[in-house]
Design a protein around this motif. Sequence first.
Motif, mmCIF file in Angstrom:
data_model
loop_
_atom_site.group_PDB
_atom_site.id
_atom_site.type_symbol
_atom_site.label_atom_id
_atom_site.label_comp_id
_atom_site.label_asym_id
_atom_site.label_seq_id
_atom_site.Cartn_x
_atom_site.Cartn_y
_atom_site.Cartn_z
ATOM 1 N N ASP A 22 35.750 25.106 -42.230
ATOM 2 C CA ASP A 22 36.098 23.921 -42.991
ATOM 3 C C ASP A 22 35.230 23.885 -44.243
ATOM 4 O O ASP A 22 34.011 23.885 -44.146
ATOM 5 N N LYS A 24 34.765 21.541 -47.499
ATOM 6 C CA LYS A 24 35.077 20.288 -48.197
ATOM 7 C C LYS A 24 36.365 19.657 -47.667
ATOM 8 O O LYS A 24 37.188 19.150 -48.414
ATOM 9 N N ASN A 26 38.886 21.145 -46.164
ATOM 10 C CA ASN A 26 40.047 22.036 -46.172
ATOM 11 C C ASN A 26 39.833 23.195 -45.217
ATOM 12 O O ASN A 26 38.814 23.893 -45.305
ATOM 13 N N LYS A 27 40.808 23.427 -44.326
ATOM 14 C CA LYS A 27 40.751 24.585 -43.437
ATOM 15 C C LYS A 27 40.840 25.835 -44.302
ATOM 16 O O LYS A 27 41.770 25.988 -45.098
ATOM 17 N N THR A 28 39.863 26.714 -44.148
ATOM 18 C CA THR A 28 39.758 27.897 -45.002
ATOM 19 C C THR A 28 39.713 29.145 -44.141
ATOM 20 O O THR A 28 38.883 29.254 -43.237
ATOM 21 N N GLN A 45 43.285 28.579 -48.428
ATOM 22 C CA GLN A 45 43.406 27.219 -47.901
ATOM 23 C C GLN A 45 44.866 26.779 -47.946
ATOM 24 O O GLN A 45 45.195 25.691 -47.521
ATOM 25 N N ILE A 46 45.734 27.645 -48.474
ATOM 26 C CA ILE A 46 47.139 27.287 -48.691
ATOM 27 C C ILE A 46 48.097 28.101 -47.827
ATOM 28 O O ILE A 46 49.309 27.972 -47.956
ATOM 29 N N LEU A 107 43.174 28.596 -53.115
ATOM 30 C CA LEU A 107 42.395 27.397 -52.796
ATOM 31 C C LEU A 107 43.090 26.119 -53.239
ATOM 32 O O LEU A 107 43.714 26.072 -54.296
ATOM 33 N N LYS A 108 42.934 25.075 -52.421
ATOM 34 C CA LYS A 108 43.357 23.729 -52.814
ATOM 35 C C LYS A 108 42.293 23.101 -53.694
ATOM 36 O O LYS A 108 42.595 22.382 -54.629
ATOM 37 N N ASP A 109 41.032 23.366 -53.351
ATOM 38 C CA ASP A 109 39.883 22.772 -54.041
ATOM 39 C C ASP A 109 39.214 23.836 -54.901
ATOM 40 O O ASP A 109 38.643 24.784 -54.391
ATOM 41 N N ALA A 114 32.998 23.678 -53.815
ATOM 42 C CA ALA A 114 33.841 24.406 -52.865
ATOM 43 C C ALA A 114 33.690 25.911 -53.052
ATOM 44 O O ALA A 114 33.570 26.658 -52.077
#
Length: 128
Positions: A22, A24, A26-28, A45-46, A107-109, A114
Motif C-alpha cells: 500500500d 499512500k 493505493n494498492k501497488t 496501481q492501475i 500510477l494513480k498518484d 508516492a
Amino acid sequence: MRMGAAQTGGHFPVPHKSLSLDIKGNKTEIVISKYEDIFLVIVSQIGCMGTILAAKKDESVFSDPTYNVSVLFGKRDEAFLLACARQLIEHISSSGSARPLVISLGLKDHSQGALKDVISAIIENRLW
C-alpha cells in the motif's frame, strides 16, 4: 507505506521478485526482473502497464559518467517519472552493475511522496 509479502522467483524464466504493498492508500504491485542484459521493473496501481522509461549509464573516458533517461511509451511531461528512473539507474550503477533499466510506472498518484515510497520499495527488494 505498508509492505505486503514479497515473493522471490527462481531462475525460470528469469530471477524476479514480486510484491504487493500500500502506497499512500493505493494498492501497488511491483515486479522486479533480472535479465541477462537488463533490469525490468513494473510498478502498477492501475492494473496494467503505464509509462515505460529506459535508463542507462553512459561512460566516457574523458568525463564523469552521465545518465540517460528517455520515455519509450506514455506520458512525456511527467518530470517525477523521469526522476524516479534516474534515481534507480544511479542506484543500480553505484551498486556495481552496468545493466540498463526499463521501468513501467502505472500510477494513480504521481506525487513526490508516492514516488519516493516506490523507489524505496524497489531498492529494498532489488536484484542488483
